[in-house]
Motif scaffolding. Structure first.
Motif, short mmCIF file in Angstrom:
data_model
loop_
_atom_site.label_atom_id
_atom_site.label_comp_id
_atom_site.label_asym_id
_atom_site.label_seq_id
_atom_site.Cartn_x
_atom_site.Cartn_y
_atom_site.Cartn_z
N ILE A 61 0.90 -1.10 0.20
CA ILE A 61 -0.04 0.09 -0.03
C ILE A 61 1.01 1.09 0.18
O ILE A 61 1.82 1.40 0.76
N ARG A 62 0.61 2.11 -0.77
CA ARG A 62 1.25 3.43 -0.79
C ARG A 62 0.47 4.56 -0.54
O ARG A 62 -0.80 4.59 -1.13
N ILE A 63 0.71 5.37 0.56
CA ILE A 63 -0.11 6.61 0.93
C ILE A 63 0.66 7.73 0.82
O ILE A 63 1.71 8.23 1.20
N ALA A 64 0.19 8.70 0.00
CA ALA A 64 0.78 9.95 -0.44
C ALA A 64 -0.02 11.15 0.28
O ALA A 64 -0.97 10.87 0.75
N PHE A 86 13.14 7.00 5.53
CA PHE A 86 13.64 5.72 5.47
C PHE A 86 13.84 5.19 6.84
O PHE A 86 14.99 4.36 7.01
N THR A 87 13.08 5.66 7.95
CA THR A 87 13.24 4.81 9.30
C THR A 87 11.96 4.01 9.24
O THR A 87 10.72 4.50 8.99
N SER A 88 12.23 2.61 9.44
CA SER A 88 11.34 1.67 9.56
C SER A 88 10.76 1.62 10.85
O SER A 88 11.35 1.79 11.90
N THR A 89 9.26 1.24 10.95
CA THR A 89 8.45 0.92 12.19
C THR A 89 7.47 0.06 11.95
O THR A 89 7.22 -0.44 10.66
N GLU A 90 6.97 -0.46 12.78
CA GLU A 90 5.85 -1.51 12.86
C GLU A 90 4.52 -0.83 13.59
O GLU A 90 4.84 -0.32 14.66
N ALA A 91 3.52 -0.79 12.95
CA ALA A 91 2.21 -0.47 13.59
C ALA A 91 1.24 -1.47 13.51
O ALA A 91 0.96 -2.22 12.66
N LEU A 92 0.20 -1.38 14.38
CA LEU A 92 -1.11 -2.37 14.47
C LEU A 92 -2.14 -1.29 14.45
O LEU A 92 -2.23 -0.43 14.75
N LEU A 93 -3.18 -1.92 13.47
CA LEU A 93 -4.48 -1.38 13.55
C LEU A 93 -5.38 -2.36 14.06
O LEU A 93 -5.31 -3.37 14.10
N LEU A 94 -6.08 -1.75 15.70
CA LEU A 94 -6.89 -2.71 16.32
C LEU A 94 -8.28 -2.60 15.98
O LEU A 94 -8.77 -1.47 15.48
N THR A 95 -9.21 -3.44 16.52
CA THR A 95 -10.60 -3.21 16.66
C THR A 95 -10.90 -2.34 17.80
O THR A 95 -9.95 -2.05 18.82
N PRO A 96 -12.18 -1.83 17.78
CA PRO A 96 -12.46 -0.80 18.98
C PRO A 96 -12.51 -1.67 20.32
O PRO A 96 -12.13 -0.85 21.37
N ASP A 103 -1.30 -5.94 10.76
CA ASP A 103 0.08 -5.44 11.26
C ASP A 103 0.59 -4.85 9.83
O ASP A 103 0.68 -5.37 8.86
N LEU A 104 1.13 -3.59 10.40
CA LEU A 104 1.49 -2.79 9.16
C LEU A 104 3.13 -2.64 9.13
O LEU A 104 3.56 -2.11 10.37
N VAL A 117 1.58 -5.70 4.10
CA VAL A 117 0.84 -6.34 4.90
C VAL A 117 0.55 -7.69 4.53
O VAL A 117 1.13 -8.27 3.11
N GLU A 118 -0.27 -8.49 5.07
CA GLU A 118 -0.15 -9.98 4.68
C GLU A 118 -1.11 -10.31 3.62
O GLU A 118 -1.90 -9.46 3.18
N PRO A 119 -0.76 -11.42 2.74
CA PRO A 119 -1.41 -11.71 1.64
C PRO A 119 -2.84 -11.62 1.68
O PRO A 119 -3.39 -12.15 2.59
N GLY A 120 -3.51 -10.90 0.89
CA GLY A 120 -4.85 -10.84 0.80
C GLY A 120 -5.50 -9.95 1.61
O GLY A 120 -6.83 -9.89 1.29
N THR A 121 -4.83 -8.97 2.29
CA THR A 121 -5.44 -8.16 3.17
C THR A 121 -5.54 -6.93 2.73
O THR A 121 -5.94 -5.88 3.21
N ALA A 122 -4.49 -6.41 1.84
CA ALA A 122 -4.55 -5.00 1.27
C ALA A 122 -5.84 -4.40 0.57
O ALA A 122 -6.06 -3.10 1.27
N GLY A 123 -6.56 -5.16 -0.01
CA GLY A 123 -7.92 -4.45 -0.41
C GLY A 123 -8.82 -4.26 0.53
O GLY A 123 -9.42 -2.91 0.61
#
Length: 368
Positions: A61-64, A86-96, A103-104, A117-123
């Motif tokens: 996914i690309r976000i501009a 160019f600094t890598s990090t990890e972030a989670l998107l959670l449910t309420p 996992d991003l 992201v994991e296969p099949g989840t980008a859409g």
């Protein structure tokens, strides 16, 4: 125990599956090779940085837009508003309710933020993000069709190389917390060097055709090294009830001192007032058995079900090993039966972790 909730299996076939000796894998990574005929050799070469792994099924996914980082900061578990290029990090998107939804793997190139992201989840993720744009100056695009991902056991990130996400595991990120026992951190956490390199898909296919990836490693090798490093993976170690504390994910993917985001209440409540209901362990499996436990296989303590196997693999040095998620109350010294295979635990998430423990186990770094 809940069964794992896996991302949908995508309809994808890597060009590397056309290599002689390639054995396809099933499940989430369907479309990739499990191995190419030499799984032990592939694993050794991958660990030594002499082979690359095909991860071309991952979503990209690309976000501009100028608001992209503050916008992502407001929705995810990670502090992103001041992320340097160019600094890598990890972030989670959670449910309420604070359960892990995505996992991003995230890196910004100064003009756009790139996420794998994991296969099949980008859409699904892109559809959610587009609904959350409102008045922000951001543009969200699923570019999976245009970009492929290659994995390397390399611990570097540079503006002079192709764009890559460097996995921060197992370093303790600023604002994070450790849920492992103190003695593990003193003795040393298992090493894990890993990065995901982004390559234009057309170029990837050309390089495969030219034989550049003839020494590639399959998913067997990747899983074995990941299990040995206690590295959780979404869709493998997670189910619909997973909270980050259970997998030691506050280590790299959660900033405890940032502002409000979806699911934050659960993160704060468990961290400040309680202990996670389950805990990640590594299992050393009986090496005399020919079969490994399947993902989701039941883990028994006597006749009592106490958890499930999440990932099992044969490591070139450790032998048959697995990650499993167990009830926190499971005694750490008991012999278990994992999918019919005898297993001994190696503690990853400390059963006593939490403010109510006799000795505090959670440490934090101040925001830098």
């Amino acid at each position: 125990m809940s069964e794992p909730v896996a991302p949908a299996v995508p309809s994808y076939r890597s060009p590397l599956l056309e290599r002689p000796g390639a054995v396809p894998v099933e499940g989430i990574d369907s479309g990739l090779a499990w191995h190419y005929g030499d799984p032990v050799g592939e694993q050794r070469r991958l660990e030594a940085g002499q082979a690359r792994a095909d991860l071309s099924n991952r979503g990209v996914i690309r976000i501009a837009g100028p608001d992209r980082l503050t916008w992502l900061h407001s929705m995810t578990t990670q502090h992103l508003s001041g992320l340097a290029p160019f600094t890598s990090t990890e972030a989670l998107l959670l449910t309420p309710n604070g359960h892990v939804e995505h996992d991003l793997h995230l890196v910004d190139d100064g003009s756009a933020t790139w996420i794998t992201v994991e296969p099949g989840t980008a859409g699904e993720l892109v559809a959610f993000l587009q609904r959350m744009v409102f008045m922000r100056r951001v543009e969200v695009a699923d570019v999976t069709a245009d970009w492929a991902v290659v994995g390397e056991a390399v611990d570097s990130e540079s503006t002079g190389e192709p764009l890559a996400w460097r996995d921060p595991w197992p370093d303790l990120a600023v604002g994070g917390a450790l849920y492992t026992a103190d003695e593990i951190e003193v003795a040393g956490h298992p090493e894990w060097k890993w990065r995901e390199v982004l390559i234009p898909r057309a170029e990837f296919e050309q390089r495969v055709a030219a034989g550049e990836f003839d020494g590639a490693a399959g998913t067997w090798a990747v899983d074995a090294l990941r299990v040995a490093a206690w590295r959780p993976r979404h869709g493998f170690e997670t189910d619909h009830r997973t909270i980050p504390h259970e997998l030691d994910w506050l280590r790299t993917a959660v900033h405890l001192e940032k502002g409000c985001y979806r699911g934050q209440e659960t993160i704060a409540r468990v961290h400040n007032l309680g202990r996670p209901p389950r805990r990640l362990v590594m299992l050393h499996l009986d090496g005399t058995m020919n079969e490994l436990p399947a993902p989701g296989a039941t883990v028994l303590n006597g006749e009592r079900e106490v958890g499930r196997v999440t990932t099992a693999a044969r490591h070139h040095e450790l032998g048959p090993i697995a990650l499993a998620v167990l009830k926190r109350s499971t005694p750490p010294d008991v012999q278990l039966l994992a999918g019919g295979v005898e297993a001994a635990q190696e503690i990853v998430v400390d059963a006593a972790a939490g403010p109510s423990a006799d000795v505090p186990k959670i440490r934090r770094l101040p925001q830098g």
